[in-house]
Write an enzyme that holds these catalytic residues in place. Structure first.
Site, PDB file in Angstrom:
ATOM      1  N   GLU A 142      51.882  32.198 -22.044  1.00 42.94           N
ATOM      2  CA  GLU A 142      52.003  33.627 -21.729  1.00 42.94           C
ATOM      3  C   GLU A 142      53.484  34.007 -21.763  1.00 42.94           C
ATOM      4  O   GLU A 142      54.283  33.462 -20.995  1.00 42.94           O
ATOM      5  CB  GLU A 142      51.426  33.889 -20.324  1.00 42.94           C
ATOM      6  CG  GLU A 142      51.616  35.320 -19.856  1.00 42.94           C
ATOM      7  CD  GLU A 142      51.203  35.533 -18.397  1.00 42.94           C
ATOM      8  OE1 GLU A 142      50.385  34.755 -17.866  1.00 42.94           O
ATOM      9  OE2 GLU A 142      51.728  36.487 -17.787  1.00 42.94           O
ATOM     10  N   ARG A 163      59.008  41.458 -20.324  1.00 40.15           N
ATOM     11  CA  ARG A 163      59.973  41.968 -19.331  1.00 40.15           C
ATOM     12  C   ARG A 163      61.384  42.031 -19.871  1.00 40.15           C
ATOM     13  O   ARG A 163      62.306  42.386 -19.150  1.00 40.15           O
ATOM     14  CB  ARG A 163      59.974  41.061 -18.093  1.00 40.15           C
ATOM     15  CG  ARG A 163      58.687  41.127 -17.316  1.00 40.15           C
ATOM     16  CD  ARG A 163      58.786  40.337 -16.021  1.00 40.15           C
ATOM     17  NE  ARG A 163      57.465  39.924 -15.619  1.00 40.15           N
ATOM     18  CZ  ARG A 163      57.204  39.070 -14.651  1.00 40.15           C
ATOM     19  NH1 ARG A 163      58.181  38.511 -13.979  1.00 40.15           N
ATOM     20  NH2 ARG A 163      55.970  38.743 -14.358  1.00 40.15           N
ATOM     21  N   THR A 180      52.605  40.659 -18.188  1.00 41.08           N
ATOM     22  CA  THR A 180      53.222  41.886 -17.667  1.00 41.08           C
ATOM     23  C   THR A 180      52.849  43.093 -18.543  1.00 41.08           C
ATOM     24  O   THR A 180      53.693  43.939 -18.865  1.00 41.08           O
ATOM     25  CB  THR A 180      54.762  41.749 -17.527  1.00 41.08           C
ATOM     26  OG1 THR A 180      55.073  40.447 -16.998  1.00 41.08           O
ATOM     27  CG2 THR A 180      55.333  42.768 -16.550  1.00 41.08           C
ATOM     28  N   LYS A 201      43.125  37.120 -13.004  1.00 34.74           N
ATOM     29  CA  LYS A 201      44.341  36.488 -12.495  1.00 34.74           C
ATOM     30  C   LYS A 201      44.375  36.821 -10.994  1.00 34.74           C
ATOM     31  O   LYS A 201      44.193  37.990 -10.632  1.00 34.74           O
ATOM     32  CB  LYS A 201      45.528  37.119 -13.244  1.00 34.74           C
ATOM     33  CG  LYS A 201      46.907  36.904 -12.674  1.00 34.74           C
ATOM     34  CD  LYS A 201      47.925  37.535 -13.643  1.00 34.74           C
ATOM     35  CE  LYS A 201      49.295  37.749 -13.025  1.00 34.74           C
ATOM     36  NZ  LYS A 201      50.333  36.957 -13.695  1.00 34.74           N
TER      37      LYS A 201
HETATM   38  C1  3PG Z   1      54.449  36.416 -12.926  1.00 33.21           C
HETATM   39  O1  3PG Z   1      53.830  37.221 -13.598  1.00 33.21           O
HETATM   40  O2  3PG Z   1      55.556  36.661 -12.409  1.00 33.21           O
HETATM   41  C2  3PG Z   1      53.811  35.102 -12.788  1.00 33.21           C
HETATM   42  O3  3PG Z   1      52.808  35.186 -11.896  1.00 33.21           O
HETATM   43  C3  3PG Z   1      54.738  33.958 -12.530  1.00 33.21           C
HETATM   44  O4  3PG Z   1      55.023  33.813 -11.203  1.00 33.21           O
HETATM   45  P1  3PG Z   1      56.010  32.641 -10.743  1.00 33.21           P
HETATM   46  O5  3PG Z   1      57.342  32.921 -11.370  1.00 33.21           O
HETATM   47  O6  3PG Z   1      56.026  32.724  -9.256  1.00 33.21           O
HETATM   48  O7  3PG Z   1      55.412  31.352 -11.258  1.00 33.21           O
END
Ligand code: 3PG
Length: 218
Positions: A42, A46, A70, A130
């Site tokens: 994934e 961002r 995201t 999720k």
């Molecule tokens: C996110 O979308 O930020 C993910 O869930 C990753 O989270 P993490 O950086 O705490 O693993």
């Protein structure tokens, strides 16, 4: 044929959540993760580099399934589709996203944190979510309680998960896999330590596989 998000997540021991800040790192990072056994990736939308990174990974790395994370609105959704993603992940679940997902060829993993979120997703015909942000939403204990009334729902928890706490989630029947950014630590990416990233991925896969054989197949 549209790939089912559930089938896709069942192939993934864990899902690396990747934020690309330097586009030159995308391909070697994805290759290192794939070599370590992690092939469902994934890439979060961002940074300005994210879409180019997704395109380059798809073009240059064999055997990986790439999704966009995201994804917050229909515009992100179409950018992900144009870049060639096979799935999209959203931290939440909105009516607009549900509508866009229904018309898309990509698999969709929306985020839920409450029973009402989950009911809205189930009402729209979804069955896989999720759980986000997992640790600050009560962790594995909260997910276990949430799964009680919703026996058909399956989850990929993310948010605060790492090698030390992933087992708490993976031991739940409702959990298909977990996701997280711990698989591509900034210090290893900046140092371009691709062997170190492959080793971390391999070690994580071994831990997942040992724990699932100890508890029987999920
Ligand atoms: C996110 O979308 O930020 C993910 O869930 C990753 O989270 P993490 O950086 O705490 O693993």
């Amino acid at each position: 044929m549209k790939l089912s998000i559930r089938d896709l997540l069942m192939q993934a021991p864990v899902v690396p959540v990747i934020q690309i800040s330097d586009s030159r790192t995308a391909v070697p990072l994805a290759r290192a993760l794939a070599q370590g056994g992690l092939k469902v990736l994934e890439v979060v939308l961002r940074t300005p580099e994210s879409l180019a990174a997704i395109r380059n990974i798809i073009a240059e790395v064999d055997d990986v399934v790439v999704g966009a994370g995201t994804v917050l609105n229909a515009e992100h959704f179409s950018s992900a589709e144009e870049a060639g993603c096979q799935f999209v992940v959203s931290p939440g679940l909105t009516e607009a996203m549900l509508k866009t997902a229904a018309q898309s060829s990509m698999a969709f993993l929306p985020g839920v944190a409450t029973a009402s979120d989950l009911m809205r997703g189930l009402d729209s015909g979804l069955d896989t979510f999720k759980f986000f942000p997992a640790e600050t939403s009560g962790g594995a204990a909260a997910l276990k309680a949430l799964s009680g009334p919703f026996q058909s729902a399956k989850f990929c928890p993310t948010g605060g998960i790492n090698l030390n706490n992933m087992q708490q989630y993976l031991s739940l029947n409702s959990v298909l896999t977990v996701g997280g950014s711990w698989l591509n630590p900034a210090e290893l990416v900046v140092a371009e330590d691709w062997a170190g990233i492959s080793e971390l991925a391999r070690h994580t896969c071994e831990r997942v596989s040992n724990s699932s054989s100890a508890q029987g197949a999920r």
